[in-house]
Design an enzyme around this catalytic site. Structure first.
Site, mmCIF file in Angstrom:
data_model
loop_
_atom_site.group_PDB
_atom_site.id
_atom_site.type_symbol
_atom_site.label_atom_id
_atom_site.label_comp_id
_atom_site.label_asym_id
_atom_site.label_seq_id
_atom_site.Cartn_x
_atom_site.Cartn_y
_atom_site.Cartn_z
ATOM 1 N N ARG A 233 0.816 -1.215 0.000
ATOM 2 C CA ARG A 233 0.000 0.000 0.000
ATOM 3 C C ARG A 233 0.851 1.267 0.000
ATOM 4 O O ARG A 233 0.329 2.368 -0.147
ATOM 5 C CB ARG A 233 -0.928 -0.005 1.214
ATOM 6 N N CYS A 234 2.152 1.114 0.163
ATOM 7 C CA CYS A 234 3.066 2.256 0.248
ATOM 8 C C CYS A 234 3.697 2.522 -1.118
ATOM 9 O O CYS A 234 4.313 1.641 -1.715
ATOM 10 C CB CYS A 234 4.150 1.957 1.282
ATOM 11 N N SER A 235 3.583 3.747 -1.606
ATOM 12 C CA SER A 235 4.125 4.075 -2.934
ATOM 13 C C SER A 235 5.642 3.941 -2.967
ATOM 14 O O SER A 235 6.197 3.462 -3.958
ATOM 15 C CB SER A 235 3.691 5.479 -3.354
#
Length: 117
Positions: A11-13
């Site tokens: 979920r972390c870019s």
């Protein structure tokens, strides 16, 4: 090339960018979704050593709500207590972290992990 492992949060870019950076170089990367498979206190201590970090807070997400709720910023909180907090709440671990046989780097910015290659 040694084994490459990424402690990854999809979920972390920045985590996605770091993984893509490694894959674009044709590297075989072991992806560990640390939120689903949290590290033990011993593994965290080993990771801290590989990162060459003396203050464990440097590998913590200090802006997370749980960090503030647990008052982990207090000077009286021991390193063992901080490590236990990461084990109990893996969201506190800074991400992504790339680990090889030679060391580890936090992928902020993602290109910083290239030093390990």
């Amino acid at each position: 090339m040694s084994q490459i492992r990424i402690l990854h949060n999809p979920r972390c870019s920045k985590s996605r960018q770091t993984l893509q950076l490694l894959q674009d170089r044709g590297l075989n990367v072991e992806v560990v979704e640390y939120l689903k498979a949290p590290l033990s206190a011993t593994e965290l201590a080993e990771l801290q050593q590989k990162l060459a970090i003396t203050d464990i807070r440097e590998m913590m997400r200090t802006k997370e709500d749980i960090y503030k709720e647990l008052q982990l910023g207090a000077e009286t909180v021991s390193e063992d207590d901080l490590r236990a907090a990461i084990v109990a709440h893996p969201i506190l671990l800074e991400r992504p972290v790339v680990v090889t046989d030679t060391g580890a780097r936090i992928g902020r910015p993602p290109e910083s992990v290239l030093e390990l290659l």
